[in-house]
Design a protein around this motif. Structure first.
Motif, mmCIF file in Angstrom:
data_model
loop_
_atom_site.group_PDB
_atom_site.id
_atom_site.type_symbol
_atom_site.label_atom_id
_atom_site.label_comp_id
_atom_site.label_asym_id
_atom_site.label_seq_id
_atom_site.Cartn_x
_atom_site.Cartn_y
_atom_site.Cartn_z
ATOM 1 N N PHE A 1 -25.965 69.506 -133.995
ATOM 2 C CA PHE A 1 -25.047 70.614 -134.249
ATOM 3 C C PHE A 1 -25.758 71.936 -133.991
ATOM 4 C CE2 PHE A 1 -26.874 68.953 -138.092
ATOM 5 C CZ PHE A 1 -27.489 70.049 -138.665
ATOM 6 N N PRO A 2 -24.995 72.925 -133.487
ATOM 7 C CA PRO A 2 -25.636 74.184 -133.104
ATOM 8 C C PRO A 2 -25.907 75.069 -134.314
ATOM 9 C CG PRO A 2 -23.297 74.229 -132.609
ATOM 10 C CD PRO A 2 -23.578 72.886 -133.175
ATOM 11 N N LEU A 3 -27.011 75.831 -134.245
ATOM 12 C CA LEU A 3 -27.307 76.841 -135.255
ATOM 13 C C LEU A 3 -26.902 78.177 -134.648
ATOM 14 C CD1 LEU A 3 -30.860 75.590 -136.225
ATOM 15 C CD2 LEU A 3 -28.731 75.132 -137.402
ATOM 16 N N ALA B 1 -35.002 67.077 -135.084
ATOM 17 C CA ALA B 1 -35.586 67.822 -133.973
ATOM 18 C C ALA B 1 -34.843 69.136 -133.824
ATOM 19 C CB ALA B 1 -35.471 67.019 -132.691
ATOM 20 N N ILE B 2 -35.590 70.152 -133.419
ATOM 21 C CA ILE B 2 -34.982 71.448 -133.128
ATOM 22 C C ILE B 2 -35.054 71.649 -131.623
ATOM 23 C CG2 ILE B 2 -35.190 73.942 -133.448
ATOM 24 C CD1 ILE B 2 -34.237 72.578 -135.943
ATOM 25 N N MET B 3 -33.897 71.936 -131.023
ATOM 26 C CA MET B 3 -33.844 72.130 -129.581
ATOM 27 C C MET B 3 -33.504 73.596 -129.313
ATOM 28 S SD MET B 3 -34.033 68.776 -129.010
ATOM 29 C CE MET B 3 -33.504 68.252 -127.398
ATOM 30 N N THR B 4 -33.881 74.066 -128.137
ATOM 31 C CA THR B 4 -33.505 75.436 -127.776
ATOM 32 C C THR B 4 -32.033 75.454 -127.408
ATOM 33 O OG1 THR B 4 -33.987 75.102 -125.459
ATOM 34 C CG2 THR B 4 -35.804 75.836 -126.853
ATOM 35 N N ALA B 5 -31.497 76.672 -127.280
ATOM 36 C CA ALA B 5 -30.085 76.800 -126.919
ATOM 37 C C ALA B 5 -29.818 76.167 -125.562
ATOM 38 C CB ALA B 5 -29.675 78.267 -126.903
ATOM 39 N N SER C 1 -20.687 72.604 -123.916
ATOM 40 C CA SER C 1 -19.504 73.035 -124.669
ATOM 41 C C SER C 1 -19.858 73.807 -125.934
ATOM 42 C CB SER C 1 -18.670 71.815 -125.049
ATOM 43 O OG SER C 1 -19.392 71.007 -125.962
ATOM 44 N N GLY C 2 -21.098 73.618 -126.422
ATOM 45 C CA GLY C 2 -21.486 74.256 -127.678
ATOM 46 C C GLY C 2 -20.890 73.563 -128.887
ATOM 47 N N GLU C 3 -20.320 72.372 -128.657
ATOM 48 C CA GLU C 3 -19.694 71.635 -129.758
ATOM 49 C C GLU C 3 -20.679 70.622 -130.340
ATOM 50 O OE1 GLU C 3 -16.628 72.015 -131.045
ATOM 51 O OE2 GLU C 3 -16.461 73.776 -129.758
ATOM 52 N N ASP D 1 -26.138 82.360 -134.545
ATOM 53 C CA ASP D 1 -26.605 83.651 -135.014
ATOM 54 C C ASP D 1 -25.439 84.369 -135.679
ATOM 55 O OD1 ASP D 1 -28.323 85.631 -135.484
ATOM 56 O OD2 ASP D 1 -29.005 85.834 -133.419
ATOM 57 N N THR D 2 -25.712 85.557 -136.211
ATOM 58 C CA THR D 2 -24.635 86.266 -136.918
ATOM 59 C C THR D 2 -23.493 86.602 -135.980
ATOM 60 O OG1 THR D 2 -25.948 88.226 -136.548
ATOM 61 C CG2 THR D 2 -26.013 87.286 -138.748
ATOM 62 N N ASP D 3 -23.778 86.766 -134.703
ATOM 63 C CA ASP D 3 -22.694 87.079 -133.767
ATOM 64 C C ASP D 3 -22.068 85.817 -133.193
ATOM 65 O OD1 ASP D 3 -24.681 86.214 -132.197
ATOM 66 O OD2 ASP D 3 -24.633 87.900 -130.773
ATOM 67 N N GLY D 4 -22.445 84.648 -133.713
ATOM 68 C CA GLY D 4 -21.805 83.403 -133.297
ATOM 69 C C GLY D 4 -22.430 82.751 -132.085
ATOM 70 N N SER D 5 -23.487 83.317 -131.549
ATOM 71 C CA SER D 5 -24.089 82.683 -130.375
ATOM 72 C C SER D 5 -25.135 81.665 -130.816
ATOM 73 C CB SER D 5 -24.706 83.745 -129.468
ATOM 74 O OG SER D 5 -25.578 84.525 -130.220
ATOM 75 N N ILE D 6 -25.248 80.605 -130.012
ATOM 76 C CA ILE D 6 -26.138 79.501 -130.361
ATOM 77 C C ILE D 6 -27.583 79.933 -130.160
ATOM 78 C CG2 ILE D 6 -26.818 77.153 -129.758
ATOM 79 C CD1 ILE D 6 -23.930 76.692 -128.887
ATOM 80 N N VAL D 7 -28.384 79.798 -131.223
ATOM 81 C CA VAL D 7 -29.800 80.144 -131.092
ATOM 82 C C VAL D 7 -30.660 78.885 -131.029
ATOM 83 C CG1 VAL D 7 -29.695 82.430 -132.097
ATOM 84 C CG2 VAL D 7 -29.956 80.472 -133.584
ATOM 85 N N ARG D 8 -30.186 77.822 -131.638
ATOM 86 C CA ARG D 8 -30.943 76.566 -131.634
ATOM 87 C C ARG D 8 -29.955 75.403 -131.770
ATOM 88 N NH1 ARG D 8 -34.339 79.799 -131.259
ATOM 89 N NH2 ARG D 8 -36.465 79.922 -132.071
ATOM 90 N N TRP D 9 -30.442 74.227 -131.553
ATOM 91 C CA TRP D 9 -29.696 73.002 -131.876
ATOM 92 C C TRP D 9 -30.514 72.215 -132.884
ATOM 93 C CZ3 TRP D 9 -24.968 71.152 -130.244
ATOM 94 C CH2 TRP D 9 -24.322 71.892 -129.251
ATOM 95 N N CYS D 10 -29.828 71.697 -133.845
ATOM 96 C CA CYS D 10 -30.496 70.842 -134.816
ATOM 97 C C CYS D 10 -30.012 69.410 -134.560
ATOM 98 C CB CYS D 10 -30.112 71.294 -136.221
ATOM 99 S SG CYS D 10 -30.856 70.283 -137.455
ATOM 100 N N VAL D 11 -30.930 68.504 -134.368
ATOM 101 C CA VAL D 11 -30.559 67.112 -134.078
ATOM 102 C C VAL D 11 -31.132 66.209 -135.164
ATOM 103 C CG1 VAL D 11 -30.664 65.244 -132.415
ATOM 104 C CG2 VAL D 11 -30.510 67.588 -131.616
#
Ligand code: ADP
Length: 746
Positions: free
Chosen positions: A330-332, A252-256, A305-307, A334-344
């Motif tokens: 686990f978080p996906l 599943a793909i979750m939003t940030a 936590s973003g962990e 972006d290039t600047d390190g911010s979470i754009v999605r979660w992959c479950v």
């Protein structure tokens, strides 16, 4: 502010007057009808003109168009004036328009509005629809019509000096004109509003355009960049969906923010629910009730936590069956390190769980078994340190599991046995094969008992030793029984020797008398030779040598007899079995002769030396010979044949056989012959063969009997030859150990 538009209309025709009908009624009617018809036609024409009158002519204004219409009314209806006043409320600037007939004074025209209000009242809405009033010294009939609903738009007032004004058709035309004016006004208002709105839009567009133009180049670049990112995100979304769909496990793909966004096909197929339904996964029964709270907690913690997180939970399959899943989120970034999605990711571990449960239950059972079996069970790591002891072991030695672990258990081993046990344990581990060693183990009450330590390797699938399992068996009672047996055997062997002593006495006497008479004879001969003249010195020397030889022989016989009848500890030495056999034969010669037995010896010349106890082996040979003589003692119908044979045997061993021509024995009862106290003789004890067998076995050999093909029986033993550097020795308890080295004598 009121705008006045006042104008005087040049007359195009004379004011309309109607003459009364003076003819006969029929004529009158006819004329009247003709007149009415013409009147109606004019009326219709007037209406057409009013309808067709354009509100604004090309290039003109609304007020011009209205002035023209009022002029038209003045002209058509031959009025003195037409007056319109608009209210401010219509959104058009309030103004009034006055149009008068040519004859009207211009000044009066200008004042008409005021004069009308003075006559009819200030509030135009309340003006009467018809009223005769005086204006500028003239009597005028007025008609007042409200424009719009209840005069909200304005008022149209027309006036004529005619008393009957307005007539019916005039009222109609005025009404049409008022509607037309109201419509124009409405159109004008709408047009004006449209224009205003359009102007506002234009102004706003201009302002915004100005703003956009004012945007700096940097800002423009930012917008361009933003567009690019959005576009790439869109592309990436497509890629992610492709990847997600290609993954065979549910994902599943979750939003940030933690909302479900997309799932792949396996998720839809497993749950049998739509994405919309699954978005409410935390309130529907997708996750097992018992796992829901922990799952929600783990998920919220991860989002905060973003962990990454991992959890095991049961998920409901489309058929209602719950299966265990290992969920990894686990978080996906972006290039600047911010979470754009979660992959479950959800990995089905139902089978593994079941196997684990089965394993746990079998481990429980195994533990139960291991802890209840009445033996000391242990396990060790490949380096030999212990890691497990069953309860029975711990109870026995009185140590805790922690105290016994690693090498702590050695504290319970008897100090005298510890070093041997340690080196045996080391060599077992080195050999990587099962092995065992005896040692004493201290009981919790301080008493030592003998145990057999047995270790078996535990191997992995490629054969590497990954640990050891051990079983310590209490052999204290067996040890004692063995000791007692050994003592009994020793006593029996001694008894056997004593019993045979009587039998041997004659042989011994004969055997010793032989060298003794030889000594006497040789000594006499020697003396005689020395007494001769001249003395026969060489002959005397030779006879003296024979004397010494016979003396030594007698001494040896006595020495062996002493050893034979003394209970001495066995002594292992290299033995020439042929020689030992000859000596036994020598001891038996008297009886052989007495019984008329034909003796044959077939002693192999190349017989290797064997390691063993000479006296014990000679005792065995003597026993076999005695038995053979006993067996043949009752034989009178055939020759009594005794053959003693030595030979090399298989496996670097030597064999000795005693073959007789006696009655033999029942082959089915052969093993009984070796039982202690089994005898068929009246005065037999039945211990000779039993003791002989234990002696041979102590020499790592075996003793057996076989009926001859013809008559009689053959008793044989086979023992290993003396192996270079290592021969058997006997410890205090009679058990064989290895490691004593001896030097071979030839
Ligand atoms: P014992 O000589 O006192 O009987 P042994 O143990 O020496 O005791 O022998 C047991 C029995 O084995 C004998 O009683 C006899 O029955 C049988 N036996 C021994 N040697 C022979 C033989 N050479 N031929 C036949 N039977 C034999």
């Amino acid at each position: 502010m009121i705008t006045r538009v006042v104008g005087l209309k040049p007359p195009k025709c004379q004011p309309h007057t109607r003459a009364p009908c003076q003819r006969s009624k029929m004529v009158v009617n006819s004329e009247h009808c003709a007149e009415e018809g013409g009147h109606l036609r004019r009326c219709i024409n007037d209406l057409n003109k009013i309808f067709e009158h354009p509100p604004i002519r090309d290039g003109g204004t609304f007020s011009q168009g209205l002035s023209d219409l009022l002029d038209l009314l003045v002209e058509l209806l031959q009025l003195d004036f037409a007056y319109v006043r608009f209210e401010d409320s219509i959104g058009v600037d309030g103004f009034e328009i006055t149009r008068t007939a040519q004859a009207w004074d211009a000044l009066l025209s200008l004042e008409l509005g005021r004069l009308l209000r003075e006559s009819l009242g200030q509030d135009l809405q309340w003006w009467p629809s018809q009223q005769r009033i005086a204006i500028g010294g003239r009597e005028i009939s007025t008609s007042s019509l409200q424009l719009g609903i209840e005069g909200a738009t304005g008022t149209l007032v027309t006036g004529s000096a005619r008393v009957e004004f307005p007539e019916e058709t005039e009222r109609l035309r005025l009404r049409i004109a008022s509607v037309q004016i109201a419509k124009w006004l409405q159109d004008a208002r709408l047009s004006k509003e449209r224009k205003r709105a359009s102007e506002m839009i234009n102004r706003e567009v201009a302002r915004r355009t100005g703003d956009i133009i004012a945007i700096s180049e940097e800002r423009r670049q930012e917008i361009v960049e933003l567009r690019r990112v959005v576009e790439s995100l869109r592309v990436r979304e497509i890629d992610i969906q492709l990847v997600v769909d290609a993954i065979p496990a549910p994902m599943a793909i979750m939003t940030a923010e933690g909302q479900l966004e997309a799932v792949n096909r396996p998720v839809l197929e497993y749950f049998g629910r739509s994405v919309e339904e699954l978005k409410r996964w935390n309130v529907i029964d997708a996750v097992h009730r018992d796992d829901l709270q922990s799952t929600i907690r783990a998920w919220m913690r991860a989002v905060e936590s973003g962990e990454p997180y991992e959890i095991e939970s049961r998920h409901r399959r489309r058929d209602g069956v719950y299966r265990w899943f290992h969920v990894r989120g686990f978080p996906l970034l972006d290039t600047d390190g911010s979470i754009v999605r979660w992959c479950v990711l959800q990995i089905d571990i139902e089978d593994r769980k079941r196997a684990e449960n089965a394993l746990r239950s079998s481990e429980r059972n195994l533990n139960l078994i291991i802890n209840t079996i009445p033996a000391l069970v242990w396990s060790a790591r490949p380096d030999g340190s212990a890691e497990f002891f069953n309860q029975h072991y711990l109870d026995y030695v009185g140590l805790s599991s922690e105290a016994a672990r690693d090498w702590g258990w050695t504290a319970a081993v008897h100090p005298d046995d510890l070093s041997d046990l340690a080196s045996a344990w080391q060599s077992i581990r080195t050999s990587r094969e099962a092995g065992e060693k005896e040692a004493r183990l201290r009981r919790f009450d301080g008493m030592y008992r003998w145990f057999l330590f047995r270790a078996n390797p535990l191997r992995d699938e490629v054969g590497n030793v990954v640990g050891w399992f051990g079983l310590n068996t209490d052999i204290e009672d067996r040890k004692r029984a063995e000791e007692e047996l050994r003592n009994t055997q020793a006593k029996l062997a001694h008894m056997a020797r004593v019993m045979t002593m009587g039998e041997l006495t004659a042989s011994i006497a004969h055997e010793i008398s032989q060298p003794l008479s030889g000594i006497v004879t040789n000594a006499s001969t020697c003396l005689r030779m020395l007494a001769a003249d001249p003395p026969n010195v060489p002959g005397a020397r030779e006879t003296a040598r024979r004397t010494i030889r016979d003396g030594n022989r007698a001494s040896a016989i006595i020495g062996r007899l002493r050893a034979l009848f003394n209970r001495k500890a066995p002594v292992t030495r290299p033995i020439d079995l042929n020689e030992a056999t000859r000596e036994v034969v020598a001891l038996s010669l008297d009886r052989l002769r007495r019984d008329g037995v034909n003796l044959r010896t077939e002693l192999a010349e190349d017989l290797p030396v064997v390691a063993g106890d000479r006296v014990q082996l000679q005792q065995v040979i003597l026993n076999l010979v005695q038995n053979a003589l006993d067996a043949m003692s009752a034989i009178d119908d055939r020759a009594r044949e005794l053959t003693i044979r030595t030979q090399r045997d298989e496996g670097d061993r030597v064999r000795l056989s005693v073959e007789d021509s006696g009655p033999g024995f029942d082959p089915g009862a052969v093993e009984k012959l070796f039982d202690a106290f089994y005898t068929t003789k009246n005065e037999g004890m039945g211990i000779g063969l039993s003791v002989s067998r234990s002696i041979i076995e102590n020499h790592h050999g075996h003793l057996w009997a076989a009926p001859n093909h013809g008559l009689g029986a053959t008793f044989s033993f086979s023992i290993p030859r003396n192996t270079e550097g290592v021969i058997g020795a006997h410890d205090r308890g009679g058990r064989t150990t290895f490691g004593n080295s001896v030097t071979r004598n030839s």
